[in-house]
Design an enzyme around this catalytic site. Sequence first.
Site, PDB file in Angstrom:
ATOM      1  N   LYS A 230       9.718  -4.026  -0.355  1.00 30.85           N
ATOM      2  CA  LYS A 230      10.746  -3.851  -1.376  1.00 30.85           C
ATOM      3  C   LYS A 230      12.136  -4.160  -0.843  1.00 30.85           C
ATOM      4  O   LYS A 230      12.366  -4.207   0.353  1.00 30.85           O
ATOM      5  CB  LYS A 230      10.693  -2.409  -1.944  1.00 30.85           C
ATOM      6  CG  LYS A 230       9.495  -2.213  -2.873  1.00 30.85           C
ATOM      7  CD  LYS A 230       9.455  -0.834  -3.508  1.00 30.85           C
ATOM      8  CE  LYS A 230       8.200  -0.718  -4.381  1.00 30.85           C
ATOM      9  NZ  LYS A 230       8.064   0.619  -4.997  1.00 30.85           N
ATOM     10  N   ARG A 264       0.810   2.764  -0.460  1.00 29.10           N
ATOM     11  CA  ARG A 264       0.492   1.567  -1.254  1.00 29.10           C
ATOM     12  C   ARG A 264       1.163   0.367  -0.579  1.00 29.10           C
ATOM     13  O   ARG A 264       2.397   0.317  -0.531  1.00 29.10           O
ATOM     14  CB  ARG A 264       1.016   1.768  -2.678  1.00 29.10           C
ATOM     15  CG  ARG A 264       0.766   0.612  -3.634  1.00 29.10           C
ATOM     16  CD  ARG A 264       1.395   0.905  -4.997  1.00 29.10           C
ATOM     17  NE  ARG A 264       1.131  -0.131  -5.966  1.00 29.10           N
ATOM     18  CZ  ARG A 264       1.851  -1.235  -6.100  1.00 29.10           C
ATOM     19  NH1 ARG A 264       2.882  -1.452  -5.299  1.00 29.10           N
ATOM     20  NH2 ARG A 264       1.540  -2.132  -7.012  1.00 29.10           N
TER      21      ARG A 264
HETATM   22  C1  PT1 Z   1       5.104   2.294  -6.448  1.00 31.07           C
HETATM   23  C2  PT1 Z   1       4.884   1.070  -7.149  1.00 31.07           C
HETATM   24  C3  PT1 Z   1       3.794   1.043  -8.072  1.00 31.07           C
HETATM   25  N1  PT1 Z   1       5.648  -0.037  -6.985  1.00 31.07           N
HETATM   26  C4  PT1 Z   1       3.268   3.268  -7.550  1.00 31.07           C
HETATM   27  N2  PT1 Z   1       3.002   2.146  -8.255  1.00 31.07           N
HETATM   28  C5  PT1 Z   1       5.409  -1.139  -7.712  1.00 31.07           C
HETATM   29  N3  PT1 Z   1       2.494   4.368  -7.737  1.00 31.07           N
HETATM   30  C6  PT1 Z   1       4.335  -1.160  -8.625  1.00 31.07           C
HETATM   31  C7  PT1 Z   1      12.199  -3.716  -5.021  1.00 31.07           C
HETATM   32  O1  PT1 Z   1      13.124  -2.912  -4.920  1.00 31.07           O
HETATM   33  O2  PT1 Z   1       6.084   2.414  -5.576  1.00 31.07           O
HETATM   34  N4  PT1 Z   1       4.301   3.347  -6.662  1.00 31.07           N
HETATM   35  N5  PT1 Z   1       3.550  -0.094  -8.786  1.00 31.07           N
HETATM   36  C8  PT1 Z   1       6.285  -2.367  -7.528  1.00 31.07           C
HETATM   37  N6  PT1 Z   1       7.614  -2.136  -8.004  1.00 31.07           N
HETATM   38  C9  PT1 Z   1       8.755  -2.571  -7.332  1.00 31.07           C
HETATM   39  C10 PT1 Z   1       9.929  -1.802  -7.380  1.00 31.07           C
HETATM   40  C11 PT1 Z   1       8.723  -3.720  -6.563  1.00 31.07           C
HETATM   41  C12 PT1 Z   1      11.039  -2.169  -6.638  1.00 31.07           C
HETATM   42  C13 PT1 Z   1       9.845  -4.120  -5.840  1.00 31.07           C
HETATM   43  C14 PT1 Z   1      11.008  -3.339  -5.858  1.00 31.07           C
HETATM   44  O3  PT1 Z   1      12.170  -4.813  -4.397  1.00 31.07           O
END
Ligand code: PT1
Length: 283
Positions: A230, A264
């Site tokens: 991220k 994850r």
């Molecule tokens: C997470 C999660 C998810 N993240 C759970 N499920 C994502 N339970 C999808 C960035 O800042 O943390 N927990 N499902 C993906 N979401 C993101 C959010 C991807 C922020 C990238 C960023 O780069």
Amino acid sequence: MASVKNSHSRITLNCGDKSLSLDVPRIMGILNVTPDSFSDGGRFVGLDDAMLQAESLVVAGADILDIGGESTRPGAAEVPEQQELDRVMPVLEAVCSRFDCIVSIDTSKAAVMRAVSRAGAGIINDVRALQEPDALKIAAESGLPVCLMHMQGAPRSMQSNPRYQDVVAEVGKFLQNRLEQCVAAGMDQSQVLIDPGFGFGKTLEHNIALVEGLPSLTDVAPVLIGLSRKRMIGQMLGDDELDRTMGSVVAALRCIEQGASIVRVHDVVQMAQAIRVHAAITA
Ligand code: PT1
């Protein structure tokens, strides 16, 4: 290897016909089936590609495969129900028929939850914490473990101006409240996981405060964390560093030290090695 046990190490998740003990840190491998998915650049859209990716995650040591048909990264738009079903169902069915692993489905939609619970899904992972219409009811009827995640705002705009008085207290209060709603809807408290939602309406400072405040969340329920590749990792490395693997592993390992039960991640081999070495040293 008797590593330091967190307070939920005696819990076993009952994921349909399979079960998963939280006696050791568990790895959830990310299998995205969204064409605009962040980080994998939408490489795993076709079924054959998805199966190859699934196999490598399983061989690498993933305890759970997380399949998501809606990108929820910052800026992402919502996806219609039928499109999400079209993306998720073929991959879920193929993974369940070929691999003996637990599959979690990353969805917020009640109709998707109902369909996947009948097709072999083992965990419901909802970044909107079962707040969408009927989601709480359908998830409870499925009998599956759920992961409740905290988000401020919605993916499209959540990073525009995240604000908290006390991020750890506010995230904890929200998750505690959603957990109570789940129990009121008939779920077994031991089958509910919580997730601070790194990067979901949070600045780098908020994310760091949540890593260090994680023990107050593990008091509430077993914690799942996702920070793999991220932006917060990029911010800590310097945004010209494109490879976020090592940074992600270090941050996830710190979360495990802080009591996280499930991580994850994209990079399962590296995460599994880090956990093994950490467990051997701290045994
Ligand atoms: C997470 C999660 C998810 N993240 C759970 N499920 C994502 N339970 C999808 C960035 O800042 O943390 N927990 N499902 C993906 N979401 C993101 C959010 C991807 C922020 C990238 C960023 O780069």
